[in-house]
Design a protein around this motif. Structure first.
Motif, PDB file in Angstrom:
ATOM      1  N   GLN A   1     -10.491 -39.849  11.489  1.00 27.90           N
ATOM      2  CA  GLN A   1     -10.426 -39.585  12.915  1.00 27.90           C
ATOM      3  C   GLN A   1     -11.834 -39.610  13.483  1.00 27.90           C
ATOM      4  OE1 GLN A   1      -8.596 -35.877  13.842  1.00 27.90           O
ATOM      5  NE2 GLN A   1      -8.926 -36.083  16.037  1.00 27.90           N
ATOM      6  N   PHE A   2     -11.955 -40.091  14.687  1.00 26.74           N
ATOM      7  CA  PHE A   2     -13.246 -40.125  15.364  1.00 26.74           C
ATOM      8  C   PHE A   2     -13.028 -39.636  16.787  1.00 26.74           C
ATOM      9  CE2 PHE A   2     -16.634 -42.155  17.798  1.00 26.74           C
ATOM     10  CZ  PHE A   2     -17.733 -41.791  17.029  1.00 26.74           C
ATOM     11  N   SER A   3     -13.762 -38.598  17.171  1.00 25.74           N
ATOM     12  CA  SER A   3     -13.600 -38.062  18.524  1.00 25.74           C
ATOM     13  C   SER A   3     -14.952 -37.982  19.213  1.00 25.74           C
ATOM     14  CB  SER A   3     -12.937 -36.686  18.488  1.00 25.74           C
ATOM     15  OG  SER A   3     -13.752 -35.771  17.792  1.00 25.74           O
ATOM     16  N   GLU A   4     -14.952 -38.204  20.520  1.00 29.51           N
ATOM     17  CA  GLU A   4     -16.165 -38.118  21.343  1.00 29.51           C
ATOM     18  C   GLU A   4     -15.929 -37.127  22.473  1.00 29.51           C
ATOM     19  OE1 GLU A   4     -17.133 -41.978  22.787  1.00 29.51           O
ATOM     20  OE2 GLU A   4     -17.668 -42.744  20.822  1.00 29.51           O
ATOM     21  N   GLN A   5     -16.941 -36.370  22.765  1.00 29.67           N
ATOM     22  CA  GLN A   5     -16.842 -35.405  23.858  1.00 29.67           C
ATOM     23  C   GLN A   5     -18.127 -35.442  24.686  1.00 29.67           C
ATOM     24  OE1 GLN A   5     -15.995 -31.587  22.168  1.00 29.67           O
ATOM     25  NE2 GLN A   5     -14.027 -32.255  21.330  1.00 29.67           N
ATOM     26  N   TYR A   6     -17.969 -35.280  25.954  1.00 28.59           N
ATOM     27  CA  TYR A   6     -19.114 -35.199  26.874  1.00 28.59           C
ATOM     28  C   TYR A   6     -19.090 -33.803  27.488  1.00 28.59           C
ATOM     29  CZ  TYR A   6     -19.282 -40.239  26.403  1.00 28.59           C
ATOM     30  OH  TYR A   6     -19.363 -41.494  25.907  1.00 28.59           O
ATOM     31  N   LEU A   7     -20.143 -33.081  27.300  1.00 28.64           N
ATOM     32  CA  LEU A   7     -20.250 -31.732  27.848  1.00 28.64           C
ATOM     33  C   LEU A   7     -21.312 -31.715  28.934  1.00 28.64           C
ATOM     34  CD1 LEU A   7     -20.196 -29.702  24.514  1.00 28.64           C
ATOM     35  CD2 LEU A   7     -18.283 -30.183  26.023  1.00 28.64           C
ATOM     36  N   SER A   8     -21.021 -31.056  30.006  1.00 30.15           N
ATOM     37  CA  SER A   8     -21.975 -30.951  31.111  1.00 30.15           C
ATOM     38  C   SER A   8     -22.311 -29.468  31.316  1.00 30.15           C
ATOM     39  CB  SER A   8     -21.366 -31.542  32.371  1.00 30.15           C
ATOM     40  OG  SER A   8     -22.242 -31.385  33.454  1.00 30.15           O
ATOM     41  N   ALA A   9     -23.585 -29.147  31.187  1.00 34.30           N
ATOM     42  CA  ALA A   9     -24.018 -27.756  31.399  1.00 34.30           C
ATOM     43  C   ALA A   9     -25.245 -27.767  32.300  1.00 34.30           C
ATOM     44  CB  ALA A   9     -24.339 -27.092  30.062  1.00 34.30           C
ATOM     45  N   ASP A  10     -25.168 -27.135  33.451  1.00 31.73           N
ATOM     46  CA  ASP A  10     -26.263 -27.025  34.420  1.00 31.73           C
ATOM     47  C   ASP A  10     -26.816 -28.392  34.838  1.00 31.73           C
ATOM     48  OD1 ASP A  10     -25.974 -24.307  34.319  1.00 31.73           O
ATOM     49  OD2 ASP A  10     -27.527 -24.086  32.778  1.00 31.73           O
ATOM     50  N   GLY A  11     -25.950 -29.346  35.033  1.00 30.38           N
ATOM     51  CA  GLY A  11     -26.377 -30.640  35.500  1.00 30.38           C
ATOM     52  C   GLY A  11     -26.792 -31.594  34.393  1.00 30.38           C
ATOM     53  N   GLY A  12     -26.902 -31.149  33.156  1.00 32.94           N
ATOM     54  CA  GLY A  12     -27.275 -32.034  32.049  1.00 32.94           C
ATOM     55  C   GLY A  12     -26.035 -32.454  31.272  1.00 32.94           C
ATOM     56  N   THR A  13     -26.021 -33.654  30.748  1.00 36.90           N
ATOM     57  CA  THR A  13     -24.876 -34.153  29.991  1.00 36.90           C
ATOM     58  C   THR A  13     -25.242 -34.221  28.514  1.00 36.90           C
ATOM     59  OG1 THR A  13     -24.197 -35.470  31.879  1.00 36.90           O
ATOM     60  CG2 THR A  13     -23.244 -36.048  29.756  1.00 36.90           C
ATOM     61  N   ILE A  14     -24.362 -33.672  27.731  1.00 37.18           N
ATOM     62  CA  ILE A  14     -24.568 -33.692  26.273  1.00 37.18           C
ATOM     63  C   ILE A  14     -23.485 -34.570  25.654  1.00 37.18           C
ATOM     64  CG2 ILE A  14     -24.639 -32.327  24.181  1.00 37.18           C
ATOM     65  CD1 ILE A  14     -25.437 -29.942  25.936  1.00 37.18           C
TER      66      ILE A  14
END
Length: 104
Positions: A74-87
């Motif tokens: 399995q391969f999963s991708e996630q985009y997290l946004s905290a205080d205007g920055g994208t991780i």
């Protein structure tokens, strides 16, 4: 009289030659009868099929004793946004299972 004998001789020879040529082509001897009996005998063919099925069941019975291998990924991708920055975060996972029947 001589012509009559010649005509009879020609007819007899041609009949013998004709019967000799076609008796070989239409002959059905004991070997042909035996082969035909084996090819079209339902009981004999049924016995052959049962024998082959019995041999295959032995192979299928031993198949459960062989090692069993299962694999998954399995391969999963996630985009997290905290205080205007994208991780960008990705998480690959893999799973392989090998099992073997053990006897006491």
């Amino acid at each position: 009289m001589q012509k009559r004998w010649n005509d009879r001789l020609i007819k007899i020879c041609s009949a013998c030659a004709f019967s000799f040529c076609f008796s070989y082509a239409t002959g059905f001897d004991l070997v042909n009868a035996y082969d035909s009996a084996l090819d079209y005998n339902a009981d004999f063919l049924s016995s052959i099929a049962k024998n082959l099925a019995g041999q295959e069941s032995q192979v299928q019975g031993r198949a459960s004793l062989l090692p069993q291998i299962n694999a998954a990924g399995q391969f999963s991708e996630q985009y997290l946004s905290a205080d205007g920055g994208t991780i960008y975060y990705h998480q690959p996972t893999a799973n392989v299972t090998l099992s073997q029947v053990a006897f006491d």
